[in-house]
Design a protein around this motif. Sequence first.
Motif, PDB file in Angstrom:
ATOM      1  N   ARG A   1      74.537 -18.528  13.734  1.00 29.91           N
ATOM      2  CA  ARG A   1      73.200 -18.916  14.229  1.00 29.91           C
ATOM      3  C   ARG A   1      73.079 -20.416  14.458  1.00 29.91           C
TER       4      ARG A   1
ATOM      5  N   HIS B   1      75.670 -21.332  17.529  1.00 33.97           N
ATOM      6  CA  HIS B   1      75.311 -20.850  18.869  1.00 33.97           C
ATOM      7  C   HIS B   1      73.839 -21.022  19.202  1.00 33.97           C
ATOM      8  N   THR B   2      73.104 -21.794  18.422  1.00 39.33           N
ATOM      9  CA  THR B   2      71.712 -22.075  18.776  1.00 39.33           C
ATOM     10  C   THR B   2      71.629 -23.436  19.450  1.00 39.33           C
ATOM     11  N   LEU B   3      70.914 -23.440  20.569  1.00 39.28           N
ATOM     12  CA  LEU B   3      70.695 -24.681  21.302  1.00 39.28           C
ATOM     13  C   LEU B   3      69.441 -25.347  20.749  1.00 39.28           C
ATOM     14  N   GLY B   4      69.543 -26.635  20.440  1.00 42.23           N
ATOM     15  CA  GLY B   4      68.370 -27.356  19.969  1.00 42.23           C
ATOM     16  C   GLY B   4      68.413 -28.799  20.478  1.00 42.23           C
TER      17      GLY B   4
ATOM     18  N   VAL C   1      62.257 -26.855  21.266  1.00 37.26           N
ATOM     19  CA  VAL C   1      62.790 -25.591  21.763  1.00 37.26           C
ATOM     20  C   VAL C   1      64.059 -25.244  21.000  1.00 37.26           C
ATOM     21  N   LYS C   2      64.235 -23.942  20.748  1.00 36.25           N
ATOM     22  CA  LYS C   2      65.505 -23.446  20.228  1.00 36.25           C
ATOM     23  C   LYS C   2      65.896 -22.215  21.019  1.00 36.25           C
ATOM     24  N   LYS C   3      67.171 -22.132  21.306  1.00 38.65           N
ATOM     25  CA  LYS C   3      67.685 -20.980  22.034  1.00 38.65           C
ATOM     26  C   LYS C   3      68.841 -20.406  21.250  1.00 38.65           C
ATOM     27  N   SER C   4      68.758 -19.141  20.917  1.00 29.65           N
ATOM     28  CA  SER C   4      69.815 -18.541  20.099  1.00 29.65           C
ATOM     29  C   SER C   4      70.349 -17.301  20.774  1.00 29.65           C
TER      30      SER C   4
ATOM     31  N   ARG D   1      62.700 -19.954  21.934  1.00 30.79           N
ATOM     32  CA  ARG D   1      61.449 -20.224  21.232  1.00 30.79           C
ATOM     33  C   ARG D   1      60.969 -21.612  21.620  1.00 30.79           C
TER      34      ARG D   1
ATOM     35  N   PRO E   1      65.567 -20.011  14.633  1.00 38.53           N
ATOM     36  CA  PRO E   1      66.140 -19.897  15.984  1.00 38.53           C
ATOM     37  C   PRO E   1      65.932 -18.513  16.591  1.00 38.53           C
TER      38      PRO E   1
END
Lengths: 592, 200
Positions: A162, A165-168, B36-39, B56, B64
């Motif tokens: 998590r 592979h989570t974009l932040g 923003v978070k993209k999972s 999100r 996430p």
Amino acid sequence: MKQLLSGNEAVARGAFEAGVKMAVGYPGTPSTEILETMAVRHRSVYSQWSPNEKVAFEVGIGASIGGARALVTMKHVGLNVAADPLMTFAYTGVNGGFVVVSADDPEMHSSQNEQDNRIFARFANIPFLEPADSQESKDMLVAAYEISERYDTPVMLRMTTRISHTLGIVELGEPVNLKERKFVKSPEKYVMIPSNARVRHVVVAERLKELAKYSEVTPFNRVESNGSNIGIISGGVAYQYAKEVAPRFDYFKIGFGYPLPLDAIRKFVEQHERVLVVEELEPVFEDQIKAAGIWVEGKKFFGALGELSPSRVAQGLKDAGLIDEVVKPEITQEELFPRPPVLCPGCPHRGAFMALKKLGVAVTGDIGCYTLGVLKPLNSLDTCICMGASIGNAIGMEKVKGSEKGTVAVIGDSTFFHSGITGLLDAVYNQSNVTVIILDNRATAMTGGQEHPGTGHTLMGDPVGRVDLHELVQALGVKNFEVVDAYDYDATLACIKRQMETPGPSVIVTNRPCVLMPKRIMDEPYVIDAELCNACSACFRISCPAIAASHETNEHGSPKAIIDETLCTGCTLCAQICPTEAIVLKSQFVKV
Amino acid sequence: MTKQAYDILIVGVGGQGVLLASEIISEVAMHAGLDVKKSEIHGMSQRGGVVTSHVRIGPKVYSPTIQQGEVDILMGFEKAEALRFAGWMKAAGTVIVSHTTLVPAIVTSTKGLHYPEDAIDDLKKKIHNVIDVEADKIAAELGNPRLVNTILIGVLSNLLPFDEKLWTDTIKSQVKEKFVAVNLQAFARGRSIHLAAVSP
């Protein structure tokens, strides 16, 4: 400047900012993108794939002892392979800073187990840092190098899927200005003969005490007060889930996870009526805190299996009586057909599996795309344990005659280089009658087509000589060697039969490249002549995503087949097994 | 629009461009000044399996992933996959779904498994706000079946309070140069579809 980065990309950025000179690893989900990002975006850093994680770790050690900061990346099970150098490198300590990234995979999204590698850090007596988002992934990596050099220790950065592979959003920083370190001869530090190692083990114990003091003061371990009498101790993604569902509680957020800041935790617990530890997988924090005589609760509410989620954490907090309600889905869940991953259209592994299924032999499998051969309707794998295990498994099974019809090991090219070579050496040495099929598609395909010693290119794109499998296998002492075209079903079937009947170990190499990488391979598609198709379903059983049921049926109501031309690669396998010759090249199909 | 937080779930099948779409949405949200978070889950799922991506958006995003039952907008690149994940939605949420139909081999080769007869109708029975788009047909018209994702982003852009220019600039920066023009066309088609659907 702000950028959207995945945890893995942020680690790569962190390595760049920390002045890392060497980045090395072996691909494995969810760690792979770290080095891929290095090779594309941070080309001033020398980056390489090694044949396996143990070698990668040892290369990193060499770089560190040589005076440079080194980054070593792998997935959780990769650290098992590298455990040998890890345990002893903890004794010698570093010269240039050394960080190993362990990317764990709770829920086993693409792994064979879900071990919690925080335990590994404790086992090796080294500190670990655990980020909870992309920003921390970068910041903690930079800090990890300072810690590594200040305390003379390798450091683990523990990621999970998590986080990886989570974009932040990440605020980028400038590369640090490093004082140059040089290699200094110091055998008493770096040569772990017993007399030196005994001395170093004492150093490790002393170092842990110092690290425990640091753990109490590092800003990576922090209290977030909201005036609540309920306290949550958490780290990594579990911290985010807890903040999401219970933002009003007080938090002790752990980023530097070993050794634990037990004094600060004791104080935090004393100040709260009730404290819960929210952690994913094993009760690593909880057990240590309890062992220190501090009363907390945790695992009994959240469980130790699988990935946490906001819902699971909310349910746990509700079970503990700390929150009243959890979100209940308003819409009922639909029970639908499963959509498991399948071998790609045109995948060269398909032909070998079709032949193995026909033969009904025991097939010991390995880690890679071809592990998908176990799924319906191919059903042609009998074991899958770890990287490189297939050949050893086959030797054992064959020695005790565990399969009357014979035993075949299948292994991919990258996996063979990773840890199959020694298995094959065993087969030769101990005169095993196994047949090994090296499914050579010239890529580490499962993780996205990375380069390896058999592809002819390095991670950074330089052309190099390819390892010749025939020469290698011959050098190991294998006399029976054949190359076969896995798109030729009859030839593949005959070849496997022939080699299984030949005494001594045999190696068969399939020679079709991965259809996806490095270039997508598409030949002229095939089509199905609905008039000739009798709906026998033979082509459905090869599990090609390009073949689907059409709306036309035969007299018994069974669906005829249809080929999706945009997916068909023209591999010909379905045409070879179609009993009515209804599957023909598109250009040769003439509608009357 | 005054609302500042959006939980968007994007679902499809490996190879459909789910991840690129969610990247574009995330990028737009960041440039609009939001957290923003993209999972996502990939790995084995790139082999024709289900791909899901959680995006999100809000002033401050912690988890996430979205909680089941909290999805505001579900974007389905494949209609049965949209149906599969409808249970993740708020009842008041919106589904944007393509008519794209991908029947996996396991359905054709296993007795007892079947693909839903009318997945979009089933969706409409569960969710009040369903925007179904023949994105597969429009993509084919535009000459590339891979444009389904950009067409759906066009539809989505009507539901989020971000400037059109932010969307088109982001698409330009995220898509390979030779595909920019056709992607902008696809975006425009998507954006106009919804407007047509809601206008009296």
